[in-house]
Design an enzyme around this catalytic site. Structure first.
Site, PDB file in Angstrom:
ATOM      1  N   GLU A 264      -1.660  15.642   1.310  1.00 15.13           N
ATOM      2  CA  GLU A 264      -0.876  14.465   0.885  1.00 15.13           C
ATOM      3  C   GLU A 264       0.610  14.821   0.776  1.00 15.13           C
ATOM      4  O   GLU A 264       1.473  13.942   0.828  1.00 15.13           O
ATOM      5  CB  GLU A 264      -1.366  13.958  -0.477  1.00 15.13           C
ATOM      6  CG  GLU A 264      -2.747  13.297  -0.421  1.00 15.13           C
ATOM      7  CD  GLU A 264      -3.214  12.744  -1.768  1.00 15.13           C
ATOM      8  OE1 GLU A 264      -4.188  11.992  -1.756  1.00 15.13           O
ATOM      9  OE2 GLU A 264      -2.633  13.081  -2.822  1.00 15.13           O
TER      10      GLU A 264
ATOM     11  N   HIS B 242      -6.595   5.281  -0.019  1.00 16.88           N
ATOM     12  CA  HIS B 242      -7.767   6.157  -0.152  1.00 16.88           C
ATOM     13  C   HIS B 242      -9.039   5.392   0.205  1.00 16.88           C
ATOM     14  O   HIS B 242      -9.869   5.107  -0.653  1.00 16.88           O
ATOM     15  CB  HIS B 242      -7.872   6.695  -1.578  1.00 16.88           C
ATOM     16  CG  HIS B 242      -6.680   7.481  -2.032  1.00 16.88           C
ATOM     17  ND1 HIS B 242      -5.474   6.897  -2.361  1.00 16.88           N
ATOM     18  CD2 HIS B 242      -6.503   8.814  -2.215  1.00 16.88           C
ATOM     19  CE1 HIS B 242      -4.615   7.837  -2.732  1.00 16.88           C
ATOM     20  NE2 HIS B 242      -5.206   9.011  -2.645  1.00 16.88           N
TER      21      HIS B 242
ATOM     22  N   HIS C 269       0.040  11.023  -7.617  1.00 18.13           N
ATOM     23  CA  HIS C 269      -0.408   9.642  -7.894  1.00 18.13           C
ATOM     24  C   HIS C 269      -1.811   9.641  -8.517  1.00 18.13           C
ATOM     25  O   HIS C 269      -2.670   8.871  -8.109  1.00 18.13           O
ATOM     26  CB  HIS C 269      -0.339   8.800  -6.612  1.00 18.13           C
ATOM     27  CG  HIS C 269      -1.162   9.338  -5.461  1.00 18.13           C
ATOM     28  ND1 HIS C 269      -0.764   9.242  -4.160  1.00 18.13           N
ATOM     29  CD2 HIS C 269      -2.365   9.965  -5.435  1.00 18.13           C
ATOM     30  CE1 HIS C 269      -1.688   9.789  -3.379  1.00 18.13           C
ATOM     31  NE2 HIS C 269      -2.677  10.226  -4.126  1.00 18.13           N
TER      32      HIS C 269
ATOM     33  N   HIS D 287      -4.755  20.080  -4.479  1.00 19.65           N
ATOM     34  CA  HIS D 287      -6.038  19.667  -5.054  1.00 19.65           C
ATOM     35  C   HIS D 287      -7.094  19.499  -3.979  1.00 19.65           C
ATOM     36  O   HIS D 287      -6.786  19.219  -2.822  1.00 19.65           O
ATOM     37  CB  HIS D 287      -5.937  18.421  -5.919  1.00 19.65           C
ATOM     38  CG  HIS D 287      -5.498  17.138  -5.269  1.00 19.65           C
ATOM     39  ND1 HIS D 287      -4.307  16.977  -4.603  1.00 19.65           N
ATOM     40  CD2 HIS D 287      -6.099  15.911  -5.225  1.00 19.65           C
ATOM     41  CE1 HIS D 287      -4.193  15.715  -4.196  1.00 19.65           C
ATOM     42  NE2 HIS D 287      -5.272  15.052  -4.549  1.00 19.65           N
TER      43      HIS D 287
HETATM   44  C1  DHB Z   1      -7.232  12.728  -7.944  1.00 26.15           C
HETATM   45  C2  DHB Z   1      -6.007  12.934  -7.312  1.00 26.15           C
HETATM   46  C3  DHB Z   1      -5.645  12.158  -6.219  1.00 26.15           C
HETATM   47  O1  DHB Z   1      -4.480  12.313  -5.527  1.00 26.15           O
HETATM   48  C4  DHB Z   1      -6.473  11.168  -5.775  1.00 26.15           C
HETATM   49  O2  DHB Z   1      -6.062  10.400  -4.763  1.00 26.15           O
HETATM   50  C5  DHB Z   1      -7.701  10.965  -6.398  1.00 26.15           C
HETATM   51  C6  DHB Z   1      -8.064  11.746  -7.483  1.00 26.15           C
HETATM   52  C7  DHB Z   1      -7.643  13.530  -9.127  1.00 26.15           C
HETATM   53  O3  DHB Z   1      -6.997  14.515  -9.442  1.00 26.15           O
HETATM   54  O4  DHB Z   1      -8.603  13.172  -9.774  1.00 26.15           O
HETATM   55 FE    FE Z   2      -4.567  10.924  -3.526  1.00 27.40          FE
END
Ligand code: DHB
Ligand code: FE
Length: 288
Positions: free
Chosen positions: A240, A59, A12, A193
């Site tokens: 996540e 978030h 997302h 990530h």
């Molecule tokens: C990013 C990815 C995410 O899942 C999120 O919630 C906020 C930022 C990103 O890759 O920048």
């Molecule tokens: Fe996220």
């Protein structure tokens, strides 16, 4: 009877929402990302779901350190796109499905999942970016959405086992709803990530691909992954991915993977996306 016909998993990533809103999603340079959703856009037009149960994490937008529900379900009439610091996304208001959402809530609570009931909240990129990636630029979202928010931001998140079981309980709840509805469950977030700290920028491609491989049949193995293991292997935000297990748990034991897309990197993240359609009718819980 209402029926869950398919499940969809997708990252997302907020940057992709920004690209769509700026009218840049068709640019050649973004093709390796957006082309991965071309199949999906056609597929969803054929599938015409009545309701999507959209599993996402907020978030620190509608929930913050004051209130952190582990599992929250939206029972409201509608949800507005949130202002996440750069103005609300110019996308349609999300229409809820209050009657089905209250039915699911009552059933989940009877099945032992003490859901937090939310009637008013704004929805952030966790929910609106998947809608944009799947439906594209539209005047109105073509189905109702039941937001199901999972805490993956503040330790401790729910376990993978609990998420798989919640998905299975959602399936039971939906199948007890008397109206004929085509329902999909989407699991969003991930893939690997880490946005902050010394390991910011971490991406673990091998881990992501193994997760996507195992989700189809080896979901119990994935459900045993602890939050610490998610963080170690896939970065702080990699956890996540537990939300994909809710989607998986809501499907049958056997599914067909009809589409898969993976691209690295997008923003700070590995982008993952797949679609499962139900094949047999065996409930996950009935499988020895
Ligand atoms: C990013 C990815 C995410 O899942 C999120 O919630 C906020 C930022 C990103 O890759 O920048
Ligand atoms: Fe996220």
């Amino acid at each position: 009877m209402a029926k869950i016909t398919s499940g969809l998993g997708t990252s997302h990533i907020p940057l992709l929402g920004y690209m769509v809103d700026k009218g840049e999603s068709h640019l050649e340079k973004w093709a390796p990302i957006f082309d991965g959703y071309t199949f999906t856009k056609k597929w969803i037009r054929e599938q015409k779901p009545d309701v999507v149960i959209l599993v996402y994490n907020d978030h620190a937008t509608s929930f913050d350190m004051k209130v952190i529900p582990t599992f929250a379900i939206g029972c409201g009439e509608e949800y507005h796109p949130a202002d996440e610091g750069y103005g609300a996304r110019p996308v349609p208001v999300v229409k809820g499905s209050p009657i089905l959402a209250w039915h699911i809530t009552a059933s989940l609570i009877k099945q032992g999942f003490d859901m937090t009931i939310v009637n008013e909240m704004d929805v952030d990129h966790g929910l609106t970016v998947p809608l944009s990636m799947v439906f594209g630029e539209v005047e109105e979202w073509p189905c109702q959405v039941i937001p199901l928010a999972v805490n993956t931001v503040v330790y401790p998140s729910p376990t993978g086992e609990r998420c798989l079981a919640l998905g299975n309980a959602i399936r039971t709840a939906v199948e007890q709803f008397p109206e004929d509805l085509n329902v999909q469950v989407w699991g969003t977030g991930g893939m690997s990530h880490q946005l902050l700290g010394e390991r910011a920028g971490l991406i673990n491609q091998a881990w992501d691909l193994a997760f996507m491989d195992d989700l189809k049949s080896d979901y119990k193995k994935l459900a045993a992954i602890s939050q610490v293991e998610y963080i170690r292997e896939s970065g702080t935000e990699g956890c996540e991915m537990v939300m994909w297990l809710i989607m998986r748990g809501a499907l049958n034991h056997q599914v067909n993977e009809i589409h898969r897309h993976y691209h690295v990197p997008v923003s700070n993240t590995a982008l993952g996306h797949l679609i499962y359609e139900n094949t047999d009718t065996m409930n996950l819980e009935d499988k020895p």
